[in-house]
Design an enzyme around this catalytic site. Structure first.
Site, PDB file in Angstrom:
ATOM      1  N   HIS A  92       0.578  -1.119  -0.020  1.00 50.25           N
ATOM      2  CA  HIS A  92       0.057  -0.202  -0.067  1.00 50.25           C
ATOM      3  C   HIS A  92       0.967   1.386  -0.267  1.00 50.25           C
ATOM      4  CE1 HIS A  92      -3.007  -2.831   1.035  1.00 50.25           C
ATOM      5  NE2 HIS A  92      -2.448  -3.233   2.116  1.00 50.25           N
TER       6      HIS A  92
ATOM      7  N   SER B  14       1.489  -0.215  -5.610  1.00 50.59           N
ATOM      8  CA  SER B  14       0.645  -0.524  -4.192  1.00 50.59           C
ATOM      9  C   SER B  14       0.308  -2.004  -4.333  1.00 50.59           C
ATOM     10  CB  SER B  14      -0.486   0.396  -4.375  1.00 50.59           C
ATOM     11  OG  SER B  14      -1.005   0.222  -3.049  1.00 50.59           O
TER      12      SER B  14
ATOM     13  N   SER C 280      -5.638   1.835  -2.160  1.00 54.89           N
ATOM     14  CA  SER C 280      -4.997   1.974  -1.194  1.00 54.89           C
ATOM     15  C   SER C 280      -3.716   3.059  -1.253  1.00 54.89           C
ATOM     16  CB  SER C 280      -4.240   0.624  -0.323  1.00 54.89           C
ATOM     17  OG  SER C 280      -3.241   0.420  -1.259  1.00 54.89           O
TER      18      SER C 280
ATOM     19  N   ASP D  36       3.155  -7.994  -0.035  1.00 57.23           N
ATOM     20  CA  ASP D  36       2.075  -7.816   0.801  1.00 57.23           C
ATOM     21  C   ASP D  36       0.659  -8.050   0.368  1.00 57.23           C
ATOM     22  OD1 ASP D  36      -0.614  -6.583   1.869  1.00 57.23           O
ATOM     23  OD2 ASP D  36       0.849  -5.248   3.022  1.00 57.23           O
TER      24      ASP D  36
ATOM     25  N   GLU E 128       4.365  -9.440   4.284  1.00 62.64           N
ATOM     26  CA  GLU E 128       3.627  -8.754   5.497  1.00 62.64           C
ATOM     27  C   GLU E 128       2.460  -9.247   5.977  1.00 62.64           C
ATOM     28  OE1 GLU E 128       4.868  -5.824   6.441  1.00 62.64           O
ATOM     29  OE2 GLU E 128       3.153  -4.876   7.294  1.00 62.64           O
TER      30      GLU E 128
ATOM     31  N   ASN F  66       4.695 -11.220   8.906  1.00 61.90           N
ATOM     32  CA  ASN F  66       3.208 -11.195   9.514  1.00 61.90           C
ATOM     33  C   ASN F  66       3.435 -11.734  11.132  1.00 61.90           C
ATOM     34  OD1 ASN F  66       0.457 -10.926   9.573  1.00 61.90           O
ATOM     35  ND2 ASN F  66       0.628 -13.035  10.106  1.00 61.90           N
TER      36      ASN F  66
ATOM     37  N   LYS G  24       4.462  -7.633  14.578  1.00 64.66           N
ATOM     38  CA  LYS G  24       3.537  -7.550  13.700  1.00 64.66           C
ATOM     39  C   LYS G  24       2.228  -7.770  14.003  1.00 64.66           C
ATOM     40  CE  LYS G  24       1.823  -7.052   9.485  1.00 64.66           C
ATOM     41  NZ  LYS G  24       0.574  -7.672   9.357  1.00 64.66           N
TER      42      LYS G  24
ATOM     43  N   ASP H  16       0.262  -4.456  14.358  1.00 56.51           N
ATOM     44  CA  ASP H  16      -0.602  -4.073  13.305  1.00 56.51           C
ATOM     45  C   ASP H  16      -1.835  -4.542  13.177  1.00 56.51           C
ATOM     46  OD1 ASP H  16      -1.309  -4.072  10.479  1.00 56.51           O
ATOM     47  OD2 ASP H  16       0.637  -4.312   9.806  1.00 56.51           O
ATOM     48  N   ASN H  17      -1.951  -5.906  13.124  1.00 49.35           N
ATOM     49  CA  ASN H  17      -3.314  -6.459  12.957  1.00 49.35           C
ATOM     50  C   ASN H  17      -4.274  -6.018  14.064  1.00 49.35           C
ATOM     51  OD1 ASN H  17      -1.419  -7.505  11.272  1.00 49.35           O
ATOM     52  ND2 ASN H  17      -2.223  -9.947  11.523  1.00 49.35           N
TER      53      ASN H  17
ATOM     54  N   CYS I 159      -5.772  -2.266  13.317  1.00 49.29           N
ATOM     55  CA  CYS I 159      -7.346  -2.284  12.972  1.00 49.29           C
ATOM     56  C   CYS I 159      -8.287  -1.755  13.895  1.00 49.29           C
ATOM     57  CB  CYS I 159      -7.923  -3.578  12.409  1.00 49.29           C
ATOM     58  SG  CYS I 159      -6.945  -4.433  11.291  1.00 49.29           S
TER      59      CYS I 159
ATOM     60  N   HIS J 115      -7.409  -9.288   3.723  1.00 48.32           N
ATOM     61  CA  HIS J 115      -6.784  -8.609   2.746  1.00 48.32           C
ATOM     62  C   HIS J 115      -7.418  -8.492   1.144  1.00 48.32           C
ATOM     63  CE1 HIS J 115      -2.924  -7.854   0.755  1.00 48.32           C
ATOM     64  NE2 HIS J 115      -3.036  -8.481  -0.154  1.00 48.32           N
TER      65      HIS J 115
ATOM     66  N   HIS K 231      -3.655   2.204   8.607  1.00 48.19           N
ATOM     67  CA  HIS K 231      -3.036   1.989   9.979  1.00 48.19           C
ATOM     68  C   HIS K 231      -2.241   3.399  10.160  1.00 48.19           C
ATOM     69  CE1 HIS K 231      -4.885  -1.757  10.352  1.00 48.19           C
ATOM     70  NE2 HIS K 231      -3.733  -2.480  10.002  1.00 48.19           N
TER      71      HIS K 231
ATOM     72  N   SER L 159       5.731  -2.889  12.423  1.00 45.95           N
ATOM     73  CA  SER L 159       5.715  -3.835  10.976  1.00 45.95           C
ATOM     74  C   SER L 159       6.851  -3.503   9.918  1.00 45.95           C
ATOM     75  CB  SER L 159       4.371  -3.525  10.242  1.00 45.95           C
ATOM     76  OG  SER L 159       3.092  -3.688  11.133  1.00 45.95           O
TER      77      SER L 159
ATOM     78  N   GLN M 257       9.955  -5.617   8.379  1.00 45.39           N
ATOM     79  CA  GLN M 257      10.210  -5.562   7.114  1.00 45.39           C
ATOM     80  C   GLN M 257      11.817  -5.413   6.779  1.00 45.39           C
ATOM     81  OE1 GLN M 257       8.973  -6.918   4.478  1.00 45.39           O
ATOM     82  NE2 GLN M 257       6.758  -6.814   4.680  1.00 45.39           N
TER      83      GLN M 257
END
Lengths: 481, 481, 481, 481
Positions: B62, B85, B90, B143, B205, B230, B235, B239-240, B244, B350, B402, B410, B414
């Protein structure tokens, strides 16, 4: 306390506080059975097959109403069970009485001395074999690893290594264990070697005991296969988290009747137990401060809006301290000497050495007992603190531990682990195992109907898309829930 | 949309919506740098060593402000970067503009067609080699796995297996990919084989992309070493979950300005994304219903007080549907036909196939565009639903994804994964790896100071008692956080 | 900004940013109608009776989509409506366009200057009477009291008291008002006296405006009956609390895309707006600190687990500041000069003087505009802060204000108040009234079905036991909810 | 129960369960004093002035540790105090013992019969006057209005109206009261008339008792001035809300040790008590359903994410029922007959008639006592329910009531009310008064320091802008907090 010593190894040998409480205990066991659908389903499924038929099982696990349902489940599967508690304050006397009255050998009462405690542990693992000699268990249900420790240390001594037994002790309890081992060495020569010969495995309940097992295994000293029940998802992410979320406040309330709203509470450790504790206290309106050593857990705490500081930073402002770490010396004497007047100090981790109770007792602070499990210590400068359950598990010492429903998850894992250990006694090595995910999911599944959960079922196309069976298991091993 | 096609492979090749937005994008990148302490610390530590010096890196992720900071971090470490992307909605156009303006080849704008999208992916992985021929990346930041898919499928075709390319397509997008591969086959014979020869690894990701990688590895088809970013704790559990928790409501609000309090919301799936989504909506005063296939996750939802039912049970009463599963066909046409009037349907998993958008579009329902990324579908019986972002990620399609701070976690993973892949390019096999816990903890540590967290340090005695190093790592691999 | 000045008093007089947005606005108005069941029920019930037939109504209230539904409700009841916004940033231009396109005179656009703003207010209250002369409204819908202020100050001046108009001004805005009044005095001699003659009442929306009304009434200067809509339970305990719980974070997110989890946020004031703000931020994972002057509200905050300190105590550690007090000078220049780098400062109280924006602008700090409504100020020492919406309502300046459903409660009260004022225009004195509890309960009742609430009905025996009618009202006047 | 009847009117007359518990009670009173800063501050401020010197005060209020601190505060201010509990299960026997041991006449023990209860109430209001005759109190501290009821009904009878005393009784308790009045009429002719002559006022603690007072006042039958303590903000918005938030779960846990997470709980009523109850249960992971008659409270519940239904809609699915309404017949026999097996039913409203206990007892369901205050009723169809505390206040019957800190707020109001009633005994009419807001704020202020709250102080300019004094009061009377 009117615990009467019963003759050991008598036909109906047990030692409980008051056998007349059996009737009340039985009523509560019946209530608990409705709240423990996992165990009841396991009984229904496995009792006909008697997978533990005649197997000698020693349990060392808080002798509560919930444990009574576990014990009777093991018996329903065929086991010959003896039991002790794994904490001097955690026994519910009416539960122990009901179990004793039903003919199971149980050695446990609330408020044991440390000497009592280790004697009870020994009694629980002492079976009279068919030939009349004294033997040990074939399987062990352990919580904190005390039975495992005793057997390993006894065996080590009989193997000729007396270095530990004769070393200086770091605590009173350590010396009690050494004294017991010396006594057994005298009274029962060769006993531990015979015990080890028959011993086929142990399933362990807690983070702390599991940690000990991995240390033994890494050192190449583990004597039997072990199943790490603690790290079943349906144990660690339920009992540790949701159990403590309910039982910590329960212990605090029964002990102190204190208003939690508006107080500053320090939760030491943000693992599963700490997470449950911190969220519970916040829901009551406490301002919760977390202490952590692990940057990941610390970041989790911060993302949940908790302030993360050190214990030192909170002295003088915090009202309540709760240790949840599995580590030692978290609350030190110097901390207690500097706390706010009337601060409350308690522990919900496995061992009492999270708080320096021994140093506190030796510090000259004046100890006033308010009621059982609640002591006030007044320091020379006039300020006081309250210590709950002498630093032992506050939820079991001051309340009745975790509620039945969550324990049904943990104990279903225990029961499946016992079945698994016996079934694979010839296949397993002396390593630490975890239950397969399929069984873990099964434990969860057994608890859903009771609370009205309706699962969605994958279509075959969806299952194929995900690459999992329609009926599970659904997640890779590394999945964290 | 005034995206201008730039000549491919030109000196400063890029394709963005409006290069004049670069200045605004740069200002926001500077703000984001303050919120991404992990990436900035990595720059400070590694830039002097240039661990990615001259390495050709293709990113498919993204194209947001946060990704811009990632891109510039990779460049600071020496990499030669091209970017697309990984979702047609996104891209933040000012972010893409700023990156293009700074001389990086980026091919991304908000509102691409599927044909655009895959052309951009191809452009991002097409490097002009020093000898003037067209080559591919040495490392990939993926991703969802689209770059990985394209290379694998292209390579498969060049190896002589044209079964997939010529098979019937399950979706329009699938056909677009096949068409592209056929075109490349014609225009660039042998291209994919040359790409694979130089390709050394991919870091992935998301849950979805990781799942694809494990499937490839199990099938023995994975061409390069892969790092599963991930499943770094910093991560997936950040992140998740926390990402969210912030960005779902953001997407809903910017799209619909809807009152969440008092609404009934259905969250499909209770993984990390579902947990963050469900808790966010409840905090707003929604009554949240969860759907699950996995009994463990279902029991977690129940323990948190959520009702767990099937989508079917909620039709006619629920106001908002959010899919978070990583699975397909979660919200089916039949569901949408039976929903309450004005129900809102969106996806934060996703891929857009969680919702049957293709079937909806073909169903005869009248589609009215309210504003970009918000469409109203009116069915024959008169009731309508709103579909957000055409079923694609609602937080990226309708908001900006996010926030920076959580993406810093995250993207630090990476970046460390890219460094690790390159450093070990000769040592690693074509398997899926996870970053070591020590690095995971390091990522967390880099973010603590920014938010004022003060860690406790183990004493050597405590560390010995726990059996861990004073400086970590602190937990066994199976620990779930 | 392409707001075109339309000739005042022309047949279709209005002034909006872009009339071509009318179609989009109309689509969103239709969506909002489904979310505003109270207003729609009032239309259905009262439109046939035309209780406001021909009544000239001036509204000064944020020109949003929700307000559009209010305006069209008033028109449905027969009113002749003219409208302005009550905040220079709060207009949604597509809403204004839709209202203008439907033939209502509206004077509002996002980003007015202060001069524009007061001109618009004047335009909204200037009706051309049947005899062709300029008159004023018979009823006023006010939000913050600006129309009420203008009429009272204009009337005061025409009564010969020019002390205020000629006094030194504490702010730029104050001078703008005085200049306008002087201009009107020249252009429309005797105008305000004629306006007052026809004016029958005002209903006021906010805490701040109500406060002004009580001050006027106590001083014996209030010219007309007023209804305090703010203190209807279904307004202050809903819009202020639940509205802000949703719209504060919305404003912060659209403005800054900032991660809220882990941040330290200071909420100044713990009234209804502060309560909603503090709980929203905490749910996002902020650590929230509250400031308060009132010991009762402070104790409430503490009981909810919030730390209560002064602004001064937070400087250097807090990341976000939100003012909610209704008071002035809450965030002072000295505070901003001492804040942490990149701190975000915003206001969700009615007036922008909660933050010392004038002093900030004059302080020498360098102002950089990031995007509309987001400004960065960099101080001499190098640290910066972000000021949102120039200190005006962040939820309206940076997002779209409260969502429709909660505004339906507020605006149902407004509409019932307008009906009541007109029906009792001969009965009411120039005092501040509150709507009767029966109507308050009715407003709530109109919103229950939409969200699936099922009420329990008292049996006659229960009603008698409680001493209330079966159908309510149920609570004594002093009940606090 | 070994409550020994002491000779009434003896020098040291009291009646408690076990005077030997006095020492334990005293220790807990000392702990409570630290948690009740409001009462301690009032002692410090007013004891020197002895504002209640020699005033005969009768209290009828749960005889807990907290009430002990109230009693000793009243005595410190000079009062001559006699006390009874206002609920047959709410006495803490060690508290009563400590109070008796200190020389105060107290008549209360846990587990009174209804006959005992009303005898105790009579004993508490029977003072031996200096002339040796029997008199009554000059002031009354009432909770639920039982003392007020008894005096009014006794007086009514002596005034010649015997209609009530001879009417058919709706409950067993009603008949007990009538019997008592008839006995007093025989034994103490003219007694109530003498009591009323000296009676100067009553301060009332609860919603229910206040409701009775307003009914008496409206009917013109109220005999003395009354102060509505319940509706002080620092009472109703603290004790009712935050007190129940802590003590409901405490009662449930001590009674049933039940897991709350995952259960469906029905909270009947969403007033302050219901709000505290519902939020507490949700924080534990219950799915909470609310029932309401009032559309405003119902809408509040919905905005907080609670499902709002009727009791009937929940039968068969809910696990826990809690009544909080102040109304009668909320849980009817027919409801209990249709509940899920093992449902738990309890009440936290003032009177036990919220649940139809009498009908349940007469229904033929088999009653099994599990332990004190926990009864299981098994219906003919085999399903059972648990009734806690025989339908009386579950927090007081099964636990120890609200914690000290919140009661310090309530009791500070009580004490200030008693001082106020006596000071104004010649000024006040026989009406219901509320304490002035200044005192309400003072009560809050007295509790802030203990929990570390730091208030902000208005500048004179800010105070002038708001139109309030710098030191408060800060809010208009209608403000709802």
């Amino acid at each position: 306390m009117n615990a009467q010593v019963q003759p050991l190894h008598a036909a109906a040998d047990y030692k409980v506080a008051d056998i007349s409480l059996a009737d009340w205990g039985r009523k509560e066991i019946e209530i608990a059975e409705h709240e423990m659908p996992g165990l009841m389903a396991i009984r229904a499924k496995y009792a006909p097959q008697q997978p533990l038929k005649g197997v000698r099982v020693t349990g060392s696990l808080h002798m509560t109403i919930q444990t009574a349902v576990l014990i009777e489940t093991l018996k329903d599967l065929g086991a010959d069970v003896r039991w002790a508690s794994c904490n001097i304050f955690s026994t519910q006397d009416h539960a122990a009485a009901a179990i004793a009255a039903s003919g199971t050998s149980v050695f446990a009462w609330k408020g044991e001395t440390l000497e009592d405690y280790w004697d009870c542990t020994l009694a629980a693992l002492t079976f009279t074999l068919p030939d009349g000699t004294l033997g040990g268990p074939q399987l062990v249900v352990d919580d904190g690893g005390d039975v495992t420790l005793l057997i390993h240390k006894g065996y080590e001594l009989e193997q000729g290594d007396d270095s530990w037994v004769n070393s200086a002790s770091g605590s009173h309890e350590e010396q009690v264990i050494k004294n017991l081992l010396k006594r057994v060495a005298k009274e029962r020569p060769g006993y531990w070697t015979r015990v080890v010969k028959d011993w086929k495995g142990v399933s362990e309940e807690t983070t702390t005991g599991v940690h000990r097992l991995y240390q033994l295994a890494e050192a190449g000293k583990l004597l039997v296969p072990a199943i790490n029940v603690n790290d079943s998802v349906t144990k660690s992410k339920f009992d540790n988290l949701y159990g403590c979320r309910e039982s910590l406040a329960d212990g605090l309330k029964r002990a102190m009747d204190v208003m939690l709203a508006g107080k500053v509470a320090v939760v030491c450790g943000y693992g599963d137990v700490g997470k449950g504790s911190a969220h519970s206290l916040r829901a009551y309106g406490c301002r919760v401060i977390v202490t952590e050593i692990d940057p990941i857990c610390a970041l989790q705490a911060a993302m949940e809006g908790f302030e993360v500081k050190t214990v030192e930073d909170t002295l003088g402002t915090a009202d309540i301290y709760v240790t949840t770490t599995g580590n030692k010396d978290i609350i030190r004497l110097e901390h207690m000497q500097a706390m706010k007047d009337q601060a409350i100090v308690c522990n919900i981790g496995h061992f009492d050495n999270e708080i320096q109770v021994d140093r506190l007792n030796a510090s000259g602070a004046v100890k006033t007992n308010i009621k059982p499990q609640v002591d006030k210590y007044t320091f020379a400068d006039g300020h006081s603190i309250f210590l709950l359950a002498e630093g032992r598990l506050v939820n079991l010492g001051c309340a009745t531990g975790h509620p039945s429903f969550v324990m049904s998850n943990s104990f279903s894992n225990q029961t499946l682990a016992q079945i698994d250990l016996w079934a694979n006694k010839d296949a397993y090595a002396a390593k630490v195992y975890i239950l397969p995910k399929k069984l873990d999911e099964e434990v969860a599944r057994l608890h859903l109907e009771k609370i009205g959960v309706k699962l969605t079922t994958l279509t075959p196309e969806q299952a194929a898309y995900l690459g999992v069976p329609v009926e599970g298991p659904f997640k890779p091993e590394h999945y964290r829930y």
